[in-house]
Design a protein around this motif. Structure first.
Motif: not given
Length: 116
Positions: A89, A10, A113-116, A86, A12
């Motif tokens: 992902t 994970l 997983t790339v979170s916004s 994102p 950002q």
């Protein structure tokens, strides 16, 4: 041929990850290795590949942000992903091919997983 992938996780948006994939077993004859990815509800798509001679191929969506490299002696490829978005992902799957023998091999996927 067995492919062992590592390095997902994970991160950002704007961050970086490096994926690794090592090939074991009957690796003689492998001339292409690389990565594909599959996001939920979407088809599997190429990310990048590298030939044993060093030639590379990238999906348009990752050009300029992703670098694939390889270590022939270790039968290992690396995927350095920068400026992650994102939409990157997906489950990333390692791939190897013995083109001469028309044999393809797939490793277990690693989640990115790339979170916004």
């Amino acid at each position: 041929v067995q492919l062992q992938a590592s390095g997902g996780g994970l991160v950002q948006a704007g961050g970086s990850l490096r994926l690794s994939c090592a090939a074991f077993g009957s690796t003689s004859g492998i001339n292409v290795m690389g990565w594909y990815r599959q996001a939920p509800g979407k088809q599997r798509e190429l990310v990048a590949t590298i030939s044993s001679g060093g030639g590379t191929n990238y999906a348009d969506s990752v050009k300029g942000r992703v670098t694939i490299s390889g270590d022939n002696a270790k039968n290992t490829v690396y995927l350095l992903m920068n400026s992650l978005k994102p939409e990157d992902t997906a489950v990333y799957c390692c791939y190897a091919a013995k083109s001469r023998y028309k044999q393809d091999y797939w490793g277990q996927g690693t989640q990115v997983t790339v979170s916004s």
